[in-house]
Design a protein around this motif. Structure first.
Motif, PDB file in Angstrom:
ATOM      1  N   LYS A 160       0.831  -1.192   0.000  1.00  0.00           N
ATOM      2  CA  LYS A 160       0.000   0.000   0.000  1.00  0.00           C
ATOM      3  C   LYS A 160       0.869   1.246   0.000  1.00  0.00           C
ATOM      4  O   LYS A 160       1.916   1.268   0.646  1.00  0.00           O
ATOM      5  N   GLY A 161       0.414   2.271  -0.688  1.00  0.00           N
ATOM      6  CA  GLY A 161       1.061   3.572  -0.599  1.00  0.00           C
ATOM      7  C   GLY A 161       2.413   3.630  -1.274  1.00  0.00           C
ATOM      8  O   GLY A 161       2.803   2.738  -2.032  1.00  0.00           O
ATOM      9  N   PRO A 162       3.166   4.705  -1.014  1.00  0.00           N
ATOM     10  CA  PRO A 162       4.474   4.895  -1.639  1.00  0.00           C
ATOM     11  C   PRO A 162       5.417   3.718  -1.336  1.00  0.00           C
ATOM     12  O   PRO A 162       5.479   3.236  -0.206  1.00  0.00           O
ATOM     13  N   ALA A 163       6.157   3.306  -2.354  1.00  0.00           N
ATOM     14  CA  ALA A 163       7.040   2.145  -2.197  1.00  0.00           C
ATOM     15  C   ALA A 163       8.431   2.512  -1.693  1.00  0.00           C
ATOM     16  O   ALA A 163       9.138   1.659  -1.156  1.00  0.00           O
ATOM     17  N   GLU A 164       8.836   3.765  -1.882  1.00  0.00           N
ATOM     18  CA  GLU A 164      10.221   4.133  -1.563  1.00  0.00           C
ATOM     19  C   GLU A 164      10.651   3.741  -0.144  1.00  0.00           C
ATOM     20  O   GLU A 164      11.737   3.167   0.025  1.00  0.00           O
ATOM     21  N   PRO A 165       9.825   4.012   0.886  1.00  0.00           N
ATOM     22  CA  PRO A 165      10.272   3.657   2.247  1.00  0.00           C
ATOM     23  C   PRO A 165      10.428   2.163   2.485  1.00  0.00           C
ATOM     24  O   PRO A 165      11.073   1.763   3.452  1.00  0.00           O
ATOM     25  N   ARG A 166       9.859   1.344   1.590  1.00  0.00           N
ATOM     26  CA  ARG A 166       9.884  -0.110   1.787  1.00  0.00           C
ATOM     27  C   ARG A 166      10.879  -0.816   0.878  1.00  0.00           C
ATOM     28  O   ARG A 166      11.030  -2.040   0.948  1.00  0.00           O
ATOM     29  N   LEU A 167      11.562  -0.057   0.020  1.00  0.00           N
ATOM     30  CA  LEU A 167      12.441  -0.696  -0.958  1.00  0.00           C
ATOM     31  C   LEU A 167      13.547  -1.517  -0.302  1.00  0.00           C
ATOM     32  O   LEU A 167      13.846  -2.636  -0.731  1.00  0.00           O
ATOM     33  N   LYS A 168      14.170  -0.958   0.713  1.00  0.00           N
ATOM     34  CA  LYS A 168      15.282  -1.667   1.348  1.00  0.00           C
ATOM     35  C   LYS A 168      14.845  -3.028   1.873  1.00  0.00           C
ATOM     36  O   LYS A 168      15.517  -4.048   1.645  1.00  0.00           O
ATOM     37  N   LYS A 169      13.712  -3.052   2.563  1.00  0.00           N
ATOM     38  CA  LYS A 169      13.225  -4.305   3.132  1.00  0.00           C
ATOM     39  C   LYS A 169      12.823  -5.292   2.040  1.00  0.00           C
ATOM     40  O   LYS A 169      13.111  -6.499   2.129  1.00  0.00           O
ATOM     41  N   ILE A 170      12.160  -4.798   0.983  1.00  0.00           N
ATOM     42  CA  ILE A 170      11.730  -5.671  -0.108  1.00  0.00           C
ATOM     43  C   ILE A 170      12.930  -6.312  -0.797  1.00  0.00           C
ATOM     44  O   ILE A 170      12.963  -7.528  -1.035  1.00  0.00           O
ATOM     45  N   ILE A 171      13.915  -5.481  -1.132  1.00  0.00           N
ATOM     46  CA  ILE A 171      15.098  -5.998  -1.821  1.00  0.00           C
ATOM     47  C   ILE A 171      15.834  -7.018  -0.961  1.00  0.00           C
ATOM     48  O   ILE A 171      16.255  -8.090  -1.439  1.00  0.00           O
ATOM     49  N   LYS A 172      15.980  -6.730   0.302  1.00  0.00           N
ATOM     50  CA  LYS A 172      16.700  -7.651   1.187  1.00  0.00           C
ATOM     51  C   LYS A 172      15.927  -8.949   1.390  1.00  0.00           C
ATOM     52  O   LYS A 172      16.507 -10.046   1.397  1.00  0.00           O
ATOM     53  N   THR A 173      14.598  -8.849   1.540  1.00  0.00           N
ATOM     54  CA  THR A 173      13.773 -10.041   1.759  1.00  0.00           C
ATOM     55  C   THR A 173      13.893 -11.027   0.615  1.00  0.00           C
ATOM     56  O   THR A 173      14.025 -12.236   0.826  1.00  0.00           O
ATOM     57  N   PHE A 174      13.891 -10.522  -0.605  1.00  0.00           N
ATOM     58  CA  PHE A 174      13.853 -11.414  -1.766  1.00  0.00           C
ATOM     59  C   PHE A 174      15.221 -11.699  -2.374  1.00  0.00           C
ATOM     60  O   PHE A 174      15.362 -12.649  -3.152  1.00  0.00           O
ATOM     61  N   THR A 175      16.236 -10.888  -2.064  1.00  0.00           N
ATOM     62  CA  THR A 175      17.544 -11.088  -2.702  1.00  0.00           C
ATOM     63  C   THR A 175      18.714 -11.107  -1.727  1.00  0.00           C
ATOM     64  O   THR A 175      19.833 -11.438  -2.130  1.00  0.00           O
ATOM     65  N   LYS A 176      18.505 -10.705  -0.476  1.00  0.00           N
ATOM     66  CA  LYS A 176      19.567 -10.582   0.537  1.00  0.00           C
ATOM     67  C   LYS A 176      20.492  -9.402   0.272  1.00  0.00           C
ATOM     68  O   LYS A 176      21.448  -9.184   1.017  1.00  0.00           O
ATOM     69  N   PHE A 177      20.204  -8.639  -0.780  1.00  0.00           N
ATOM     70  CA  PHE A 177      21.061  -7.499  -1.113  1.00  0.00           C
ATOM     71  C   PHE A 177      20.736  -6.326  -0.190  1.00  0.00           C
ATOM     72  O   PHE A 177      19.566  -6.004   0.049  1.00  0.00           O
ATOM     73  N   GLU A 178      21.781  -5.669   0.315  1.00  0.00           N
ATOM     74  CA  GLU A 178      21.606  -4.526   1.211  1.00  0.00           C
ATOM     75  C   GLU A 178      21.540  -3.234   0.385  1.00  0.00           C
ATOM     76  O   GLU A 178      22.521  -2.832  -0.233  1.00  0.00           O
ATOM     77  N   LEU A 179      20.377  -2.605   0.391  1.00  0.00           N
ATOM     78  CA  LEU A 179      20.175  -1.375  -0.369  1.00  0.00           C
ATOM     79  C   LEU A 179      20.388  -0.162   0.533  1.00  0.00           C
ATOM     80  O   LEU A 179      19.837  -0.094   1.634  1.00  0.00           O
ATOM     81  N   ASP A 180      21.176   0.774   0.066  1.00  0.00           N
ATOM     82  CA  ASP A 180      21.383   2.024   0.808  1.00  0.00           C
ATOM     83  C   ASP A 180      20.134   2.889   0.626  1.00  0.00           C
ATOM     84  O   ASP A 180      19.805   3.302  -0.482  1.00  0.00           O
ATOM     85  N   ASP A 181      19.430   3.160   1.719  1.00  0.00           N
ATOM     86  CA  ASP A 181      18.185   3.928   1.609  1.00  0.00           C
ATOM     87  C   ASP A 181      18.248   5.256   2.357  1.00  0.00           C
ATOM     88  O   ASP A 181      17.216   5.805   2.750  1.00  0.00           O
ATOM     89  N   HIS A 182      19.461   5.807   2.532  1.00  0.00           N
ATOM     90  CA  HIS A 182      19.596   7.035   3.322  1.00  0.00           C
ATOM     91  C   HIS A 182      18.849   8.215   2.698  1.00  0.00           C
ATOM     92  O   HIS A 182      18.473   9.158   3.394  1.00  0.00           O
TER      93      HIS A 182
END
Length: 445
Positions: free
Chosen positions: A166-188
């Motif tokens: 729901k809603g804007p995806a930007e705040p959730r990108l880090k968690k989504i990427i890590k959950t499905f790929t284990k990749f650590e996304l810089d979300d500063h």
């Protein structure tokens, strides 16, 4: 543990509808996500099921002077419950075999992001996800956008998405990427500052005939037929400098001349935001054309606003009028008075705008609506010297009017979003009223 940057596939789905046209309609939220991930070093691909310029198109796509144009159309069976509606139903966008071929040519992605726009286009989203799962059955699909946000449970239950957000995806990108790929996304830089975001990845399209622009997200008003305040609970603004840089970028680097403002509040606090932007555009002397399909607030169309908009190159002005019943006892929209409307029209005329450039949206098809008011509103708008533009009511979940619409509809609006399609006039029960709306549509009043 996977350390290489993942490959993200972004998809804009098909439309299933009775009618559709590219009225400056782009998946802006998805293209922002694509730009963010690309900037952070991830591999990003983009497939647009609505691509008017797909390489396999046998004929050159029709492009109007303002960048708009028709989508490819293929008639399909209507959804269950609408078999006897008497109107043709179609898939809008590229052929399924083209989409399947495009999917097969792409390197297998790690995550697939799919957006969704109108709630009643849910069936097109579902078909798109089915086609994707056929080629990439084990790749997680993340579904977001307007339909996913407003019809969250329906999207969870009726699509093949692995995750609906729901809603804007930007705040959730880090968690989504890590959950499905284990990749650590810089979300500063994804904390909510709109100036920190990269420009949307419009360049991933085969051709850019116009550019959508958002100077803000959210709306300070809470009209009972609109879901803007639910989708974006607070108003956030971009600086005039940042917006101007984006417009300049698309014009100078990609030759774009037409820009459509997607804002719900373009002229709100204009002295701090819109006016400095317009002045920068005027000073740049770039030949640009601007359009406001989402409408501007009437009481903000001052003499200065009209003058600057004309000089900046605005060509299509839509005013959010809704009704010309300006009485204190009227229902629905109460943010406009009669003086506001007539002053705005006079200001636009004085600035140089012509009749065919200015239109006022009038709501039609509301629950229990008196169509005499619509007819009178159309007359008054015409007398003011601009165009009445009927905006047919779509019942939208999470709006103040939703429950009233559900209780006054000839369809089960809760069963499936397709029944909220404004083409069906879901809250108009009387055959006499339907015939009268048809007359109003044809200006036979």
């Amino acid at each position: 543990m996977k350390t290489d940057p993942p490959h993200i596939l972004c998809i804009n789905p098909w439309i299933h509808d009775f009618a559709a046209f590219d009225f400056w309609a782009k998946p802006l939220g998805l293209l922002y996500i694509a730009a963010i991930l690309r900037k952070k070093g991830l591999k990003v691909s983009f497939l647009d099921c609505l691509d008017r310029f797909h390489p396999r198109e046998p004929r050159e796509a029709k492009v109007l002077w303002d960048g708009r144009g028709p989508f490819r159309k293929t008639e399909i069976d209507p959804p269950q419950g609408l078999e006897h509606i008497g109107q043709k139903f179609s898939r809008y966008g590229i052929k399924p075999q083209w989409f399947e071929s495009d999917l097969k040519q792409i390197k297998k992605p790690d995550i697939i992001f799919v957006t969704s726009l109108m709630t009643y286009w849910a069936a097109g989203v579902s078909e798109t996800l089915q086609a994707v799962k056929k080629i990439f059955p084990d790749v997680p699909i993340v579904l977001g956008g307007i339909y996913a946000s407003l019809c969250f449970e329906h999207a969870q239950q009726n699509t093949l998405a692995d995750l609906v957000i729901k809603g804007p995806a930007e705040p959730r990108l880090k968690k989504i990427i890590k959950t499905f790929t284990k990749f650590e996304l810089d979300d500063h830089d994804l904390s909510g500052d709109l100036d920190a975001l990269p420009f949307p990845a419009l360049d991933l399209q085969h051709k850019i005939t116009y550019a959508p622009v958002l100077t803000s997200r959210g709306c300070p008003f809470s009209c009972e037929y609109c879901a803007s305040s639910y989708l974006e609970p607070r108003l956030r603004r971009r600086s005039p400098e940042n917006v101007f840089m984006e417009i300049e970028h698309w014009h100078k680097n990609h030759g774009v001349k037409n820009f459509a403002f997607y804002d719900d509040a373009l002229l709100v606090s204009a002295n701090q935001y819109a006016f400095p932007l317009f002045e920068k555009i005027i000073s740049s002397k770039m030949e640009l054309f601007f359009h406001t399909p989402n409408a501007v607030h009437i009481n903000a169309v001052s003499k200065k606003a009209a003058r600057l908009m004309f000089k900046a190159g605005f060509k299509t002005i839509r005013l959010g009028l809704e009704t010309t019943d300006f009485s204190k006892t009227r229902n629905h929209d109460k943010k406009v008075g009669d003086d506001d409307f007539f002053n705005a029209v006079e200001n636009l005329k004085t600035a140089g705008f012509k009749k065919d450039q200015v239109g006022a949206y009038l709501l039609c098809g509301l629950p229990n609506q008196n169509l005499d008011e619509v007819q009178m509103s159309m007359h008054l708008v015409k007398q003011a010297g601009i165009q009445p533009v009927l905006a047919y009511y779509t019942p939208i979940p999470h709006t103040a009017m939703w429950e009233t619409a559900v209780n006054n509809s000839k369809f089960n609006l809760i069963e499936h979003p397709v029944f909220t399609n404004n083409t069906l006039f879901p809250c108009v029960i009387s055959t006499i009223d339907l015939n009268r709306i048809s007359q109003l549509k044809n200006q036979k009043i």
